[in-house]
Design a protein around this motif. Structure first.
Motif, PDB file in Angstrom:
ATOM      1  N   TYR A 168      24.153  43.819  28.395  1.00  0.00           N
ATOM      2  CA  TYR A 168      24.835  43.551  29.663  1.00  0.00           C
ATOM      3  C   TYR A 168      25.386  42.137  29.774  1.00  0.00           C
ATOM      4  CZ  TYR A 168      22.136  47.712  30.955  1.00  0.00           C
ATOM      5  OH  TYR A 168      21.586  48.963  30.994  1.00  0.00           O
ATOM      6  N   ASP A 169      25.122  41.324  28.763  1.00  0.00           N
ATOM      7  CA  ASP A 169      25.422  39.897  28.901  1.00  0.00           C
ATOM      8  C   ASP A 169      26.915  39.584  28.999  1.00  0.00           C
ATOM      9  OD1 ASP A 169      22.614  38.367  28.279  1.00  0.00           O
ATOM     10  OD2 ASP A 169      22.782  40.227  27.156  1.00  0.00           O
ATOM     11  N   LYS A 170      27.742  40.344  28.321  1.00  0.00           N
ATOM     12  CA  LYS A 170      29.181  40.073  28.336  1.00  0.00           C
ATOM     13  C   LYS A 170      29.897  41.020  29.288  1.00  0.00           C
ATOM     14  CE  LYS A 170      33.196  39.445  25.309  1.00  0.00           C
ATOM     15  NZ  LYS A 170      33.715  39.532  23.921  1.00  0.00           N
ATOM     16  N   ALA A 171      30.580  40.438  30.258  1.00  0.00           N
ATOM     17  CA  ALA A 171      31.304  41.256  31.240  1.00  0.00           C
ATOM     18  C   ALA A 171      32.523  41.907  30.597  1.00  0.00           C
ATOM     19  CB  ALA A 171      31.731  40.390  32.425  1.00  0.00           C
ATOM     20  N   GLU A 172      32.848  43.114  31.049  1.00  0.00           N
ATOM     21  CA  GLU A 172      34.007  43.848  30.558  1.00  0.00           C
ATOM     22  C   GLU A 172      35.013  44.032  31.706  1.00  0.00           C
ATOM     23  OE1 GLU A 172      32.544  47.531  29.132  1.00  0.00           O
ATOM     24  OE2 GLU A 172      31.235  46.646  27.609  1.00  0.00           O
ATOM     25  N   ASP A 173      36.272  44.098  31.324  1.00  0.00           N
ATOM     26  CA  ASP A 173      37.316  44.301  32.349  1.00  0.00           C
ATOM     27  C   ASP A 173      38.250  45.404  31.859  1.00  0.00           C
ATOM     28  OD1 ASP A 173      38.895  44.099  34.550  1.00  0.00           O
ATOM     29  OD2 ASP A 173      39.823  42.194  34.020  1.00  0.00           O
ATOM     30  N   ARG A 174      37.863  46.648  32.126  1.00  0.00           N
ATOM     31  CA  ARG A 174      38.674  47.788  31.690  1.00  0.00           C
ATOM     32  C   ARG A 174      39.822  48.017  32.679  1.00  0.00           C
ATOM     33  NH1 ARG A 174      34.949  53.075  33.263  1.00  0.00           N
ATOM     34  NH2 ARG A 174      34.616  52.524  35.452  1.00  0.00           N
ATOM     35  N   GLU A 175      40.702  48.923  32.302  1.00  0.00           N
ATOM     36  CA  GLU A 175      41.814  49.243  33.199  1.00  0.00           C
ATOM     37  C   GLU A 175      41.267  49.989  34.405  1.00  0.00           C
ATOM     38  OE1 GLU A 175      46.148  50.670  32.249  1.00  0.00           O
ATOM     39  OE2 GLU A 175      44.892  52.443  32.528  1.00  0.00           O
ATOM     40  N   SER A 176      41.456  49.398  35.559  1.00  0.00           N
ATOM     41  CA  SER A 176      40.947  49.981  36.797  1.00  0.00           C
ATOM     42  C   SER A 176      42.007  49.829  37.878  1.00  0.00           C
ATOM     43  CB  SER A 176      39.623  49.323  37.189  1.00  0.00           C
ATOM     44  OG  SER A 176      39.722  47.907  37.131  1.00  0.00           O
ATOM     45  N   ALA A 177      41.613  49.911  39.132  1.00  0.00           N
ATOM     46  CA  ALA A 177      42.582  49.929  40.230  1.00  0.00           C
ATOM     47  C   ALA A 177      43.514  48.716  40.213  1.00  0.00           C
ATOM     48  CB  ALA A 177      41.844  50.010  41.568  1.00  0.00           C
ATOM     49  N   PHE A 178      42.960  47.548  39.929  1.00  0.00           N
ATOM     50  CA  PHE A 178      43.779  46.326  39.942  1.00  0.00           C
ATOM     51  C   PHE A 178      44.925  46.428  38.942  1.00  0.00           C
ATOM     52  CE2 PHE A 178      44.681  42.151  38.048  1.00  0.00           C
ATOM     53  CZ  PHE A 178      45.131  41.474  39.171  1.00  0.00           C
ATOM     54  N   GLU A 179      44.601  46.801  37.704  1.00  0.00           N
ATOM     55  CA  GLU A 179      45.623  46.879  36.669  1.00  0.00           C
ATOM     56  C   GLU A 179      46.637  47.985  36.968  1.00  0.00           C
ATOM     57  OE1 GLU A 179      42.290  44.627  35.155  1.00  0.00           O
ATOM     58  OE2 GLU A 179      42.371  46.639  36.046  1.00  0.00           O
ATOM     59  N   VAL A 180      46.155  49.150  37.420  1.00  0.00           N
ATOM     60  CA  VAL A 180      47.053  50.272  37.721  1.00  0.00           C
ATOM     61  C   VAL A 180      47.999  49.915  38.858  1.00  0.00           C
ATOM     62  CG1 VAL A 180      47.179  52.647  38.538  1.00  0.00           C
ATOM     63  CG2 VAL A 180      45.449  52.009  36.849  1.00  0.00           C
ATOM     64  N   LEU A 181      47.446  49.352  39.933  1.00  0.00           N
ATOM     65  CA  LEU A 181      48.271  49.011  41.097  1.00  0.00           C
ATOM     66  C   LEU A 181      49.206  47.845  40.793  1.00  0.00           C
ATOM     67  CD1 LEU A 181      45.646  49.381  43.954  1.00  0.00           C
ATOM     68  CD2 LEU A 181      47.503  50.946  43.365  1.00  0.00           C
ATOM     69  N   LEU A 182      48.757  46.924  39.928  1.00  0.00           N
ATOM     70  CA  LEU A 182      49.631  45.819  39.532  1.00  0.00           C
ATOM     71  C   LEU A 182      50.822  46.348  38.748  1.00  0.00           C
ATOM     72  CD1 LEU A 182      50.183  42.782  39.367  1.00  0.00           C
ATOM     73  CD2 LEU A 182      48.782  42.719  37.278  1.00  0.00           C
ATOM     74  N   ALA A 183      50.559  47.271  37.809  1.00  0.00           N
ATOM     75  CA  ALA A 183      51.653  47.862  37.034  1.00  0.00           C
ATOM     76  C   ALA A 183      52.592  48.646  37.950  1.00  0.00           C
ATOM     77  CB  ALA A 183      51.082  48.782  35.950  1.00  0.00           C
ATOM     78  N   GLN A 184      52.011  49.376  38.906  1.00  0.00           N
ATOM     79  CA  GLN A 184      52.830  50.122  39.853  1.00  0.00           C
ATOM     80  C   GLN A 184      53.662  49.181  40.708  1.00  0.00           C
ATOM     81  OE1 GLN A 184      50.818  53.228  42.157  1.00  0.00           O
ATOM     82  NE2 GLN A 184      52.017  52.665  43.954  1.00  0.00           N
ATOM     83  N   SER A 185      53.057  48.086  41.140  1.00  0.00           N
ATOM     84  CA  SER A 185      53.777  47.106  41.957  1.00  0.00           C
ATOM     85  C   SER A 185      54.926  46.483  41.173  1.00  0.00           C
ATOM     86  CB  SER A 185      52.810  46.024  42.431  1.00  0.00           C
ATOM     87  OG  SER A 185      53.488  45.032  43.162  1.00  0.00           O
ATOM     88  N   GLU A 186      54.656  46.169  39.882  1.00  0.00           N
ATOM     89  CA  GLU A 186      55.713  45.589  39.052  1.00  0.00           C
ATOM     90  C   GLU A 186      56.844  46.593  38.840  1.00  0.00           C
ATOM     91  OE1 GLU A 186      53.658  44.404  35.551  1.00  0.00           O
ATOM     92  OE2 GLU A 186      52.968  42.492  36.410  1.00  0.00           O
ATOM     93  N   LYS A 187      56.467  47.862  38.639  1.00  0.00           N
ATOM     94  CA  LYS A 187      57.497  48.894  38.459  1.00  0.00           C
ATOM     95  C   LYS A 187      58.319  49.055  39.728  1.00  0.00           C
ATOM     96  CE  LYS A 187      58.080  53.703  36.991  1.00  0.00           C
ATOM     97  NZ  LYS A 187      57.378  54.938  36.546  1.00  0.00           N
ATOM     98  N   GLU A 188      57.636  49.070  40.878  1.00  0.00           N
ATOM     99  CA  GLU A 188      58.345  49.168  42.150  1.00  0.00           C
ATOM    100  C   GLU A 188      59.257  47.969  42.361  1.00  0.00           C
ATOM    101  OE1 GLU A 188      55.289  49.571  45.035  1.00  0.00           O
ATOM    102  OE2 GLU A 188      54.998  51.732  44.708  1.00  0.00           O
ATOM    103  N   ALA A 189      58.779  46.793  41.942  1.00  0.00           N
ATOM    104  CA  ALA A 189      59.598  45.582  42.075  1.00  0.00           C
ATOM    105  C   ALA A 189      60.833  45.668  41.186  1.00  0.00           C
ATOM    106  CB  ALA A 189      58.769  44.352  41.718  1.00  0.00           C
ATOM    107  N   GLN A 190      60.638  46.199  39.963  1.00  0.00           N
ATOM    108  CA  GLN A 190      61.775  46.361  39.050  1.00  0.00           C
ATOM    109  C   GLN A 190      62.787  47.351  39.622  1.00  0.00           C
ATOM    110  OE1 GLN A 190      59.958  47.521  35.371  1.00  0.00           O
ATOM    111  NE2 GLN A 190      59.260  45.456  34.878  1.00  0.00           N
TER     112      GLN A 190
END
Length: 540
Positions: free
Chosen positions: A410-432
């Motif tokens: 458990y010592d090393k934190a992981e950052d998988r694709e979750s809501a933040f990444e999905v919504l960020l990609a969606q926001s960037e696509k909407e912006a484009q």
């Protein structure tokens, strides 16, 4: 201390050893008493007994003292005196297998959970939200579930709140009203939670509660949570332990009656769990405590006074150890009476009086018998621990952490694709798409402007053409000028002839004949006309 003869031996009374019966240990318990009366040592003695019986325990270490359970104890004058009292000749001092944990990851293995696993109800309690804000948070979780968006950490939740706020009109008819003010209040509460270090608690990899239920060398693992820093954040502390209990309840299978519990959970500073807690949340806690014993889990609350716990919870705690309470104020006196009333009376002494006169390390003890009924309360002395009393050194703690079987899990934190990444990609696509739409509109506007200019230019050209078409050609103008010149010349000649006939003057002889004059004037008129047209075209 545990052996086949005495079982879970924790105290010694006038009638001899007092032990918790193994199959009744999951009926929960209470360790109460004023500060400095020996609650921590009692907890350590009970945990050791469970450990030796092969039962793992989880306990919060408020001051670092419980870390000493990882080291073998040694004889002291105090222990030698108790040996005589208890009739113990050669105590086998021994350490317990220990795993250190820390929500902040500083003094032990990190303990994380995801925002989704915590759930909206516990999170609302942690954020101290009102009913309306809690409703909005539930909507946010539901939308995330319906869209398959993972809520792992704090930035996922913030991104989801921002997304729902911006698209509230799309969801209001399906999920209910989503007030921007409520979303803003939740966002502010999350900032406050960040300052308490909650960002380290939420994330991946999330803690597997099955790692608490383990044994080494036949002994139950002692899972010790470093809580000296955590207890300064009471909401985070209590919500974390409540989440842990809820996870145990929802994960473990039903086991019925066992000879020994699968896990014993010690909840120190238990009053924090109920301070400022809504009636609905207290009901949920009561339900978990009532039902979790069927999963083989015993919960032992550690607090100063029984009055710190709701009566509905207190009534479920069968095994009780009550250390001394002070009765200097009317409120204290009421607490003493309440504590006394929770015990089955002993005709040998008055319980209410005994509570105020107990010495350090002495307690009123009542456990459940084999039929599940509480025994008559006894005034007893708590056993001494076989492990070290007091904290371990930092180097000892570090060595134990590195030697753990779960070290690195458990010592090393992981950052998988979750809501933040999905919504960020969606926001960037909407912006484009928005930018492309804006560019298309701008291009259409420019094209419309250019088309309008072309139409205006075409209109001007058409007008010029029409003007030119109406305008006589150069040769017409030349012929017209010649005709005009000839007419004028003839008129001049005729006029002079008439004048001469009237006056009788003789005409002057001219070197130029009439035809010549006509030709000269016609040529001159034609030349001037041609010259004007040529110059006019040049000047355009």
């Amino acid at each position: 201390m545990y052996d086949q003869q005495h079982g879970l031996y924790i105290a010694h009374g006038p009638q001899g050893p007092i032990s918790i019966i193994g199959k009744m240990a999951n009926r929960h318990g209470l360790i109460a008493g004023a500060t400095g009366t020996g609650k921590t040592v009692t907890l350590q003695v009970m945990a050791e007994s469970f450990c030796q019986a092969g039962v793992p325990c989880f306990m919060a270490d408020m001051k670092g003292d419980l870390s000493g359970i990882s080291q073998a104890g040694k004889t002291s004058g105090f222990i030698e005196k108790r040996q005589v009292e208890f009739g113990i000749d050669n105590p086998q001092f021994q350490a317990c297998p220990v795993r250190f944990y820390d929500v902040y990851g500083e003094q032990g293995h990190p303990m994380r959970t995801t925002v989704s696993q915590m759930g909206p109800d516990l999170l609302a309690r942690l954020l101290e939200l009102n009913d309306t804000q809690t409703g909005v948070l539930n909507i946010v979780f539901r939308i995330a579930d319906d869209r398959g968006l993972l809520l792992d950490d704090m930035k996922d939740l913030r991104a989801m709140l921002d997304y729902v706020s911006k698209h509230a009109s799309q969801y209001t008819s399906t999920y209910g009203n989503i007030a921007p003010q409520s979303v803003g209040a939740i966002q502010r509460a999350l900032l406050t939670l960040d300052s308490q270090g909650a960002d380290k608690f939420f994330g991946k990899p999330s803690f597997n509660i099955m790692d608490l239920i383990d044994r080494e060398g036949g002994k139950g693992i002692m899972n010790v949570l470093a809580a000296d820093k955590l207890m300064l954040k009471p909401k985070l502390y209590s919500t974390f332990l409540l989440w842990l209990m809820s996870e145990l309840y929802s994960t473990l299978p039903e086991v019925g009656e066992l000879d020994m519990p699968k896990l014993v959970f010690f909840f120190d500073e238990a009053h924090m769990l109920f301070d400022g807690t809504s009636k609905a949340m207290v009901d949920k806690i009561e339900q978990v405590i009532r039902l979790i014993r069927s999963k083989g889990v015993g919960i032992y609350f550690v607090t100063q006074s029984p009055t710190d716990l709701p009566e509905s919870i207190l009534g479920q705690l069968g095994n009780r150890v009550q250390h001394a309470l002070r009765a200097f104020t009317p409120k204290d006196q009421k607490a003493v009476r309440t504590a006394a009333e929770t015990f089955r009376p002993n005709p040998e002494f008055k319980t209410e009086d005994a509570i105020t006169t107990l010495e350090t390390g002495e307690a009123l003890v009542s456990v459940l018998d084999s039929k599940g009924a509480p025994t008559v309360v006894e005034r007893a002395r708590i056993l001494f621990p076989l492990s070290q009393i007091g904290a371990v050194s930092e180097s000892q703690r570090a060595d134990i952490i590195k030697a753990s079987l779960i070290y690195g899990r458990y010592d090393k934190a992981e950052d998988r694709e979750s809501a933040f990444e999905v919504l960020l990609a969606q926001s960037e696509k909407e912006a484009q798409l928005a930018q492309a739409d804006a560019d298309a509109k701008a291009a259409a506007k420019e094209e419309a402007k250019a088309q309008k200019e072309r139409e205006k230019e075409e209109a001007r050209a058409q007008k010029e053409r029409e003007k030119e078409e109406k305008k006589p050609s150069m040769w017409k103008r030349v012929f017209k000028a010649i005709g005009t010149a000839i007419t004028a010349t003839l008129a001049a000649i005729v006029g002079r002839k008439v004048q001469e006939s009237i006056t009788g003057k003789k005409p002057r002889k001219s070197s130029t004949s009439t035809t010549g004059r006509i030709a000269r004037n016609a040529t001159s008129a034609a030349t001037r006309t041609i010259t004007r047209d040529i110059l006019g075209n040049i000047m355009k």
